[in-house]
Design an enzyme around this catalytic site. Structure first.
Site, PDB file in Angstrom:
ATOM      1  N   LYS A 172      10.070   4.613   1.634  1.00 41.40           N
ATOM      2  CA  LYS A 172      10.048   4.493   0.192  1.00 41.40           C
ATOM      3  C   LYS A 172       9.052   5.473  -0.407  1.00 41.40           C
ATOM      4  CE  LYS A 172       8.421   2.154  -3.707  1.00 41.40           C
ATOM      5  NZ  LYS A 172       8.125   3.535  -4.209  1.00 41.40           N
ATOM      6  N   GLY A 225      -1.664   5.754  -0.233  1.00 45.64           N
ATOM      7  CA  GLY A 225      -1.659   5.504  -1.674  1.00 45.64           C
ATOM      8  C   GLY A 225      -3.012   5.001  -2.108  1.00 45.64           C
ATOM      9  N   THR A 229      -3.625  -0.855  -4.012  1.00 50.75           N
ATOM     10  CA  THR A 229      -2.316  -1.176  -3.440  1.00 50.75           C
ATOM     11  C   THR A 229      -2.447  -1.419  -1.941  1.00 50.75           C
ATOM     12  OG1 THR A 229      -1.325   0.288  -5.077  1.00 50.75           O
ATOM     13  CG2 THR A 229       0.082  -0.405  -3.255  1.00 50.75           C
ATOM     14  N   GLU A 247      -3.843   4.947   4.566  1.00 54.65           N
ATOM     15  CA  GLU A 247      -4.553   6.155   4.099  1.00 54.65           C
ATOM     16  C   GLU A 247      -4.729   5.984   2.602  1.00 54.65           C
ATOM     17  OE1 GLU A 247      -4.803   7.892   7.803  1.00 54.65           O
ATOM     18  OE2 GLU A 247      -5.734   8.388   5.909  1.00 54.65           O
TER      19      GLU A 247
HETATM   20  O1  TXE Z   1      -0.565   5.061  -5.516  1.00 54.72           O
HETATM   21  P1  TXE Z   1       0.060   3.653  -5.346  1.00 54.72           P
HETATM   22  P2  TXE Z   1      -0.170   6.063  -6.623  1.00 54.72           P
HETATM   23  C1  TXE Z   1      -4.807   6.906  -5.290  1.00 54.72           C
HETATM   24  C2  TXE Z   1      -5.276   7.517  -6.564  1.00 54.72           C
HETATM   25  C3  TXE Z   1      -4.124   7.230  -7.502  1.00 54.72           C
HETATM   26  C4  TXE Z   1      -3.827   5.827  -7.080  1.00 54.72           C
HETATM   27  C5  TXE Z   1      -2.445   5.445  -7.540  1.00 54.72           C
HETATM   28  O2  TXE Z   1      -6.386   6.816  -7.030  1.00 54.72           O
HETATM   29  O3  TXE Z   1      -4.508   7.211  -8.866  1.00 54.72           O
HETATM   30  O4  TXE Z   1      -3.916   5.850  -5.658  1.00 54.72           O
HETATM   31  O5  TXE Z   1      -1.567   6.477  -7.054  1.00 54.72           O
HETATM   32  C6  TXE Z   1       3.978   2.014  -3.542  1.00 54.72           C
HETATM   33  N1  TXE Z   1       3.617  -2.900  -2.090  1.00 54.72           N
HETATM   34  N2  TXE Z   1      -4.083   7.832  -4.437  1.00 54.72           N
HETATM   35  O6  TXE Z   1       0.483   5.449  -7.828  1.00 54.72           O
HETATM   36  O7  TXE Z   1       0.279   2.924  -6.623  1.00 54.72           O
HETATM   37  C7  TXE Z   1       4.256   2.982  -4.664  1.00 54.72           C
HETATM   38  O8  TXE Z   1       5.556   2.765  -5.195  1.00 54.72           O
HETATM   39  C8  TXE Z   1       4.079  -1.812  -1.424  1.00 54.72           C
HETATM   40  C9  TXE Z   1      -4.736   8.329  -3.249  1.00 54.72           C
HETATM   41  O9  TXE Z   1       0.626   7.097  -5.867  1.00 54.72           O
HETATM   42  O10 TXE Z   1      -0.765   3.023  -4.314  1.00 54.72           O
HETATM   43  C10 TXE Z   1       4.150   4.314  -3.936  1.00 54.72           C
HETATM   44  O11 TXE Z   1       5.335   4.602  -3.235  1.00 54.72           O
HETATM   45  N3  TXE Z   1       4.123  -0.577  -1.950  1.00 54.72           N
HETATM   46  C11 TXE Z   1      -3.700   8.627  -2.203  1.00 54.72           C
HETATM   47  C12 TXE Z   1       3.005   4.043  -2.961  1.00 54.72           C
HETATM   48  O12 TXE Z   1       2.916   2.638  -2.833  1.00 54.72           O
HETATM   49  C13 TXE Z   1       3.634  -0.411  -3.193  1.00 54.72           C
HETATM   50  C14 TXE Z   1      -2.611   9.517  -2.743  1.00 54.72           C
HETATM   51  C15 TXE Z   1       1.672   4.558  -3.481  1.00 54.72           C
HETATM   52  O13 TXE Z   1       1.521   4.010  -4.775  1.00 54.72           O
HETATM   53  C16 TXE Z   1       3.133  -1.478  -3.960  1.00 54.72           C
HETATM   54  C17 TXE Z   1      -2.068   8.979  -3.942  1.00 54.72           C
HETATM   55  C18 TXE Z   1       3.139  -2.767  -3.346  1.00 54.72           C
HETATM   56  N4  TXE Z   1       2.699  -3.853  -3.996  1.00 54.72           N
HETATM   57  C19 TXE Z   1      -2.795   8.138  -4.750  1.00 54.72           C
HETATM   58  N5  TXE Z   1       2.732  -0.987  -5.169  1.00 54.72           N
HETATM   59  C20 TXE Z   1      -4.239   9.351  -0.983  1.00 54.72           C
HETATM   60  N6  TXE Z   1      -5.203   8.759  -0.271  1.00 54.72           N
HETATM   61  O14 TXE Z   1      -3.742  10.411  -0.642  1.00 54.72           O
HETATM   62  C21 TXE Z   1       2.977   0.335  -5.145  1.00 54.72           C
HETATM   63  N7  TXE Z   1       3.529   0.695  -3.973  1.00 54.72           N
END
Ligand code: TXE
Length: 482
Positions: A172, A225, A229, A247
């Site tokens: 996903k 992410g 989350t 990660e």
């Molecule tokens: O991450 P999310 P996003 C950090 C950074 C950013 C924040 C949000 O602070 O502002 O995370 O970014 C899925 N159960 N990083 O929106 O929301 C979601 O659909 C399962 C650091 O990208 O965590 C997406 O596919 N899955 C990071 C994925 O999780 C869920 C890089 C990441 O979304 C979910 C990016 C749930 N309950 C953001 N909710 C790094 N370390 O590289 C959401 N998702």
């Protein structure tokens, strides 16, 4: 553009509900196309397909799976420019960056794990008259959940070792950046990867991601992410005793020691601070500088930041595009305002109203690179992950103080230290509570090395043997010798 669709059991299909979401070009605000708003029903269908394909795929040899990884690398290489353009359109990153980083590393991920698989040998251990053989088998069906900042780069970083180890996949991508995952599915179908081995389900995290994490027959979860989350993912998966790799976020320190060669490192420091509009978990968002060179450093750094070319991501000359969305632009701007409220001074940049970017659509999520000074290193702006083009400058009087400041956040992903003396830098790096430290370089990546963080930056490591170990189960077979 044709709609993005789920890819399940070798076929493209809409969500069973028929519902869709829009994916938007962050540089123009225009809707690019739609993607399925899938639900647990679609995850169930995808998981059934993955399970059906599991035993046959697991029975293929490592040699066969390595050949599939080479075919995937070859196909992505042929599509390099297409992938770069899709990624740039979906995320607002400059086309030059999408080529150099996203498209190239997506190819490299498959090529690396193919070659790593060719060289990998399982160890044996002999003692007490017996030989112990480490036997590796797939987990089975694994769930891969990935973010919007490096969409295909981070998806293929998981897909390659998962396939190499004989797993089938339910993946996903972020709903904010589905285009290149859709392209990968097209490539999988084009090269004839057996159906059900790779399945892609698009949609919202709490609806689709959550369904993947809680599905009892998806036995391993690899997530990249946000930390918040990650906590939800961990809370769901842990009681089910699933293998889990997280990660997460970071608030990385760039430490400039008093003997750093400032004439040589400024471009690297700007790159470390603002690559991908600061939307890389490895970016250095806090720059800690020895007080004896702080004023000289500040002047040089602000001047170098001023050379960043912000604008239309499709222009070859652009070196910074947008952040991922208007919502994220507002989140980042709220931190710029907070920085000022906490006593910080904006040296360059600012919010889009204070420091507008010229000649771009107002609907675009553009933000100038922003540098703040004068904040305590314990201020919220200096300890919370902003994940945008915002950097805070701080000074320290000695190495002990620099270490204490660098380690003073709840994150522990990466850091860099800059000095004329590499031994001094290596010794300093060992004192940082992070998973990764660069000395006089940044984002210098050997894919055989362990990648990941500590504290709120995650659990586990990816890369080389660490990826093979995550995506497989080990059996030790002890054979008494005659
Ligand atoms: O991450 P999310 P996003 C950090 C950074 C950013 C924040 C949000 O602070 O502002 O995370 O970014 C899925 N159960 N990083 O929106 O929301 C979601 O659909 C399962 C650091 O990208 O965590 C997406 O596919 N899955 C990071 C994925 O999780 C869920 C890089 C990441 O979304 C979910 C990016 C749930 N309950 C953001 N909710 C790094 N370390 O590289 C959401 N998702």
């Amino acid at each position: 553009m044709d709609p993005v669709l789920n890819y399940i059991d070798g076929a493209f299909m809409a969500a069973q509900s028929g519902e869709t979401l829009n994916t938007v070009n962050p540089a123009t605000g225009d809707v690019i196309t739609t993607l399925p708003r899938s639900s647990s029903k679609d995850v169930e269908t995808a998981t059934t397909a993955a399970l059906r394909a599991s035993s046959k795929w697991a029975a293929t040899s490592m040699v066969e799976r390595i050949q599939w990884l080479h075919r995937l690398a070859d196909a992505l290489e042929e599509d390099h420019e297409t992938i770069a353009r899709l990624e740039s359109m979906d995320t607002g990153k400059p086309i030059s960056l999408a080529r150099r980083v996203d498209a190239s590393r997506s190819v490299a991920n498959f090529r690396f794990f193919a070659e790593f698989g060719e060289q990998h040998e399982e160890p044996t251990f002999s003692d007490h008259g017996a030989v112990n053989h480490v036997h590796r088998s797939p987990i089975g069906c694994v769930g891969l959940i990935t973010p919007w900042n490096l969409p295909l780069y981070l998806l293929t970083w998981k897909v390659a070792p998962a396939l190499l180890m004989g797993n089938t996949i339910v993946a996903k991508p972020s709903e904010l950046s589905p285009l290149t995952a859709h392209h990968l599915a097209n490539v999988m179908q084009r090269i004839g990867l057996p159906k059900g081995v790779f399945n892609l389900v698009h949609g919202l995290g709490p609806e689709v991601g959550q369904a993947i994490v809680e599905h009892p027959q998806i036995r391993g979860i690899s997530f990249t992410g946000g930390t918040s989350t990650g906590k939800i993912v961990a809370a769901t998966a842990a009681p089910m005793f699933k293998k889990i790799s997280l990660e997460l976020g970071g608030k990385n320190a760039t430490v400039v020691l008093d003997d750093a060669p400032l004439d040589e490192i400024m471009d690297d420091l700007v790159r470390a601070s603002f690559t991908n509009s600061g939307q890389v978990c490895l970016c250095g968002s806090r720059v800690l500088v020895d007080s004896s060179i702080y004023e000289d450093f500040k002047g040089r750094f602000v001047k170098a930041v001023g050379k960043i070319v912000i604008g239309d991501p499709t222009e070859e000359s652009t070196t910074m595009g947008t952040v991922i969305s208007k919502d994220h632009q507002q989140k980042v701007e709220s931190y710029i305002r907070l920085g000022v409220e906490e006593g910080g001074k904006v040296l360059i940049g600012g919010t889009s109203s204070e420091a507008p970017v010229d000649n771009v659509p107002s609907e675009g999520a553009f933000l100038r690179p922003t540098v703040l000074e004068g904040l305590s290193h314990t201020a919220r702006t200096a300890t919370e992950e902003i994940f945008g083009p915002v950097v805070t400058l701080h000074s320290f009087d000695n190495e002990d103080e620099a270490v204490a400041m660098a380690n003073a956040t709840e994150y522990g992903l990466a850091g860099s230290v800059w000095t004329n003396d590499t031994q001094r830098g290596h010794a300093f790096g060992q004192r940082l509570d992070t998973g990764i430290v660069w000395v006089n370089t940044w984002l210098n990546r050997d894919l055989r090395t362990p990648f990941g963080g500590v504290k709120q930056s995650g659990v586990g490591r990816e890369g080389g043997a660490w990826s093979l170990n995550f995506f497989s189960e080990l059996t030790n077979i002890c054979v008494l010798q005659p």
